[in-house]
Design an enzyme around this catalytic site. Sequence first.
Site, mmCIF file in Angstrom:
data_model
loop_
_atom_site.group_PDB
_atom_site.id
_atom_site.type_symbol
_atom_site.label_atom_id
_atom_site.label_comp_id
_atom_site.label_asym_id
_atom_site.label_seq_id
_atom_site.Cartn_x
_atom_site.Cartn_y
_atom_site.Cartn_z
ATOM 1 N N GLU A 213 0.834 -1.200 0.000
ATOM 2 C CA GLU A 213 0.000 0.000 0.000
ATOM 3 C C GLU A 213 0.868 1.248 0.000
ATOM 4 O OE1 GLU A 213 -1.656 0.317 4.174
ATOM 5 O OE2 GLU A 213 -1.633 -1.860 3.934
ATOM 6 N N LYS B 275 2.772 4.528 0.911
ATOM 7 C CA LYS B 275 3.163 5.122 2.191
ATOM 8 C C LYS B 275 2.817 6.598 2.107
ATOM 9 C CE LYS B 275 6.835 5.332 5.601
ATOM 10 N NZ LYS B 275 6.947 6.764 5.851
ATOM 11 N N ASP C 118 2.399 10.413 2.932
ATOM 12 C CA ASP C 118 3.297 11.368 3.581
ATOM 13 C C ASP C 118 2.462 12.376 4.373
ATOM 14 O OD1 ASP C 118 5.628 12.506 4.298
ATOM 15 O OD2 ASP C 118 6.139 13.295 2.322
ATOM 16 N N TYR D 151 -5.139 2.486 7.858
ATOM 17 C CA TYR D 151 -4.300 1.382 7.379
ATOM 18 C C TYR D 151 -3.829 0.404 8.441
ATOM 19 C CZ TYR D 151 -0.728 4.889 8.557
ATOM 20 O OH TYR D 151 0.026 5.840 9.190
ATOM 21 N N LYS E 242 11.067 2.721 -0.228
ATOM 22 C CA LYS E 242 11.041 4.129 -0.622
ATOM 23 C C LYS E 242 11.225 4.284 -2.126
ATOM 24 C CE LYS E 242 10.658 6.024 3.464
ATOM 25 N NZ LYS E 242 11.456 7.094 3.960
ATOM 26 N N CYS F 11 39.061 24.374 15.429
ATOM 27 C CA CYS F 11 37.608 24.353 15.529
ATOM 28 C C CYS F 11 37.067 25.764 15.299
ATOM 29 C CB CYS F 11 37.210 23.843 16.909
ATOM 30 S SG CYS F 11 35.462 24.053 17.254
ATOM 31 N N CYS G 214 35.610 27.160 18.815
ATOM 32 C CA CYS G 214 36.387 27.474 20.021
ATOM 33 C C CYS G 214 37.865 27.686 19.741
ATOM 34 C CB CYS G 214 36.200 26.380 21.075
ATOM 35 S SG CYS G 214 36.989 24.817 20.637
ATOM 36 N N CYS H 244 37.163 18.349 17.065
ATOM 37 C CA CYS H 244 37.602 19.446 17.917
ATOM 38 C C CYS H 244 38.094 18.852 19.223
ATOM 39 C CB CYS H 244 36.417 20.377 18.154
ATOM 40 S SG CYS H 244 36.600 21.421 19.603
ATOM 41 N N CYS I 40 34.357 23.903 24.364
ATOM 42 C CA CYS I 40 33.867 24.251 23.028
ATOM 43 C C CYS I 40 32.371 24.555 23.080
ATOM 44 C CB CYS I 40 34.125 23.106 22.056
ATOM 45 S SG CYS I 40 33.426 23.458 20.424
HETATM 46 S S1 IVH Z 1 1.870 0.965 8.914
HETATM 47 C C1 IVH Z 1 3.346 -1.152 12.378
HETATM 48 N N1 IVH Z 1 1.029 1.848 6.619
HETATM 49 O O1 IVH Z 1 4.708 5.733 8.060
HETATM 50 C C2 IVH Z 1 3.328 -0.357 11.158
HETATM 51 N N2 IVH Z 1 2.299 3.318 7.965
HETATM 52 O O2 IVH Z 1 7.409 4.988 9.098
HETATM 53 C C3 IVH Z 1 2.833 1.003 11.380
HETATM 54 N N3 IVH Z 1 2.590 5.545 7.034
HETATM 55 O O3 IVH Z 1 4.174 6.190 11.465
HETATM 56 C C4 IVH Z 1 2.669 1.816 10.209
HETATM 57 N N4 IVH Z 1 1.456 5.198 5.196
HETATM 58 O O4 IVH Z 1 2.693 7.484 9.870
HETATM 59 C C5 IVH Z 1 1.731 2.135 7.719
HETATM 60 N N5 IVH Z 1 0.179 2.514 4.575
HETATM 61 C C6 IVH Z 1 0.867 2.789 5.674
HETATM 62 C C7 IVH Z 1 1.443 4.051 5.903
HETATM 63 C C8 IVH Z 1 2.161 4.274 7.062
HETATM 64 C C9 IVH Z 1 2.138 6.081 5.906
HETATM 65 C C10 IVH Z 1 3.412 6.257 8.027
HETATM 66 C C11 IVH Z 1 2.906 6.174 9.439
HETATM 67 C C12 IVH Z 1 4.000 5.571 10.250
HETATM 68 C C13 IVH Z 1 5.184 5.780 9.363
HETATM 69 C C14 IVH Z 1 6.182 4.674 9.586
#
Ligand code: IVH
Length: 757
Positions: A150, A152, A154, A261, A349, A454, A457, A472, A478
């Site tokens: 799914e 991710k 943002d 999710y 990613k 440095c 300092c 340093c 420092c």
């Molecule tokens: S699952 C145990 N699913 O990504 C797993 N997270 O880096 C918990 N996020 O804090 C997260 N889309 O804010 C999950 N489809 C998705 C997501 C998702 C965005 C975010 C979420 C989480 C962060 C983890």
Amino acid sequence: MANAMDSAEDTAAIAHQAAPEGAPAQASPRPDSLDPKAAEAEIAQLRETLAHHNQLYHQQDAPEVSDAEYDALKRRLLALEAAHPQFLSAKSPSQTVGAAPAEGFAKVSHAVRMLSLGNAFSPEDVHEFEARIRRFLTLTPDEPVAYTAEPKIDGVSLALRYEGRRLVQAATRGDGSVGENVTANARTIAEIPETLPEDAPALFEVRGEVYMAYEDFSALNTAQAEAGAKAFANPRNAAAGSLRQLDARITAQRPLRFFAYTWGEVERLPAESQSGVLAAFQAWGFRTNPLAKRLEGTEALLAHHALIEAERARLGYDIDGVVYKLDRLDWQTRMGFRSNQPRWAIAHKFAAEEATTVLEAIDIQVGRTGALSPVARLKPVSVGGVVVSNATLHNEDYVAGRGAKGEPIREGRDLRVGDTVRVYRAGDVIPKVIDVDLARRPKGVRLWVSPETCPACGSPAVRETGEAVRRCTGGLICPAQAVERLKHFVSRNALDIDGLGTKQVEALYRLGWVREPADIFTLEARFGPEGSRVERLASLEGWGKKSAENLFVAIQARRRVALSRFIFALGIRHVGETTARLLARSYTTWEAFAAAMRAAGGPVERRTEQADETEGAEKPAEEIPVEDNPAHAHLLAIDGVGRTLAEAVLAFFADANNARALEHLLAHVAPEPEAAPAATDSPVAGKTVVFTGKLARLSRDEAKARAEALGARVSGSVSAKTDILVAGEAAGSKLKKAAALGIETLSEDDWIALVGQ
Ligand code: IVH
């Protein structure tokens, strides 16, 4: 694989699907298809109806419609107002909600921690993710493994608690254990249902992401500009800022959206798979991401990743990768967590974004351990939608075009002020300068050389042979190191002192009011007689009376702090949060920890002896000989503590300046013993267990994870502190050593009989 496990920061914001799959069928025309006149009429009518129901509900306790019907009306009104913002009105029932808390947000302890995700950056990382799952669960090669993949999102994660199928609490993630109570704000989000249907469990915590779509984000920024207010840098910031408004009426005017999710505390789950739970969420009235899909095998995951990446620009909201989750929930349970990340999920990613700009200067930043890091100051440039004006240059060799082993990088091209450079940004990671265009190098630009003193300092900055980093030597004199240590001390995962950010720490340091951590706790008392204290602090630039008062309250609240946070806050080299937690759990109290470190009396001596066995050699601790000094031995026996780390911890305690600063600090702060993990009545709770040899029924990883979940400590080597040795096939010298020390030894079957399957 190192990258794949880098802890992910909470990132990003999301968006709006034109026609969400599975969304309840909408009989009324789409809000944006109505002409303004029709929209105005319907809005007026809905306002009247809602005002009527509000009146019945709040003042007469005699509602005429169900909560679900009320929700639907309100959602329709919000959607119409969002599509036709010219009719927005502060008096609309969509904007009026319960009174906002007077001061800040109340804290909420999450019954189940909110976790982050490990990262994968390449197909190899994804294959390794599956290989790890197969090893852990000892699956045969032909056993299919299904996942959900799914996007991710943002945005900002949010936990919604439903009790008796009514929304009773909404909380932000915070540090994962404690977040902020933003219930009133969440109630203003149309995509968050007030109630769940009858077939949902009575107690259920739905988790997901609050985000803002691009179109709403730009409309908001236009409105901000017209009102003379600051624009938001990106949709994620806008979502976070909108959700964390003290006045929920402001949140109500912000077009926030929500994808569900995952879940937290639940009475029971509505399905046995991740995909099944997502389907239930939809049936309950939540939006789930339409690109979420159940797939078998890593090749299918990679293909779906490519598809989502290709769709990315058309989604209308920000995503920064694809999350893969093991679909079978029983497997998720068996795999559990490591530190704050699930072993059964990973965030893959997207490839980084790049842009070209000019390197305007190379500055030196001095870190809290004295490391001098060159930083690129860039002509501001947008890299994948984010304006970048600083980038890391790692160390002086990197600027010179040399890698860690002296090998050429960028084919040996060095970087000079005035150069045209390529900048790269991957998700939430600090941007990097990755290449230089020599054809565009202006004439006469000079070779860059690192300063040998440095910049903060003036002390000599020395680069030891074999080290990539110049440091340093100023230590406590420092100011840059001192300020960085203070910033770390008060940061969110350390003492978490609200109201002491970078600017405040720098100002207090410059004034000489706070020079070491202990000074934070005497600040209020040193500000003279009661009454004038707040005024004095409030008189500083950028402070107000309220923020000064709040700061003193926040400081008071941190006079007691969990031992792991305290250890992390000390800023010992190599001691991150996970290690701090390991140390806290292993020694239990500050007194025991400090006494052991002092007794050790200095850094561990280097020995070159070989480890006694070669099994499971991925942990450095396995290879470290047990030292004669029992304090060293204890430290090194902690699974996950290697020699570099042990040396750093002991060196920290051996330093007289650190000892003095600690003594000052401990006069004001009491580190609290760490609650034992998942206190259980298991026969192995609190015991130190060592696994050796080859296990047949469980993978080593699963055996270890299960032991830890039952409250045992798992160690890499046998010592007098070991309680149980579990010996698999072909166990070697650890078994002999345990026998010599008279330690209880169990076979794998005995162990399973003791702890259960
Ligand atoms: S699952 C145990 N699913 O990504 C797993 N997270 O880096 C918990 N996020 O804090 C997260 N889309 O804010 C999950 N489809 C998705 C997501 C998702 C965005 C975010 C979420 C989480 C962060 C983890």
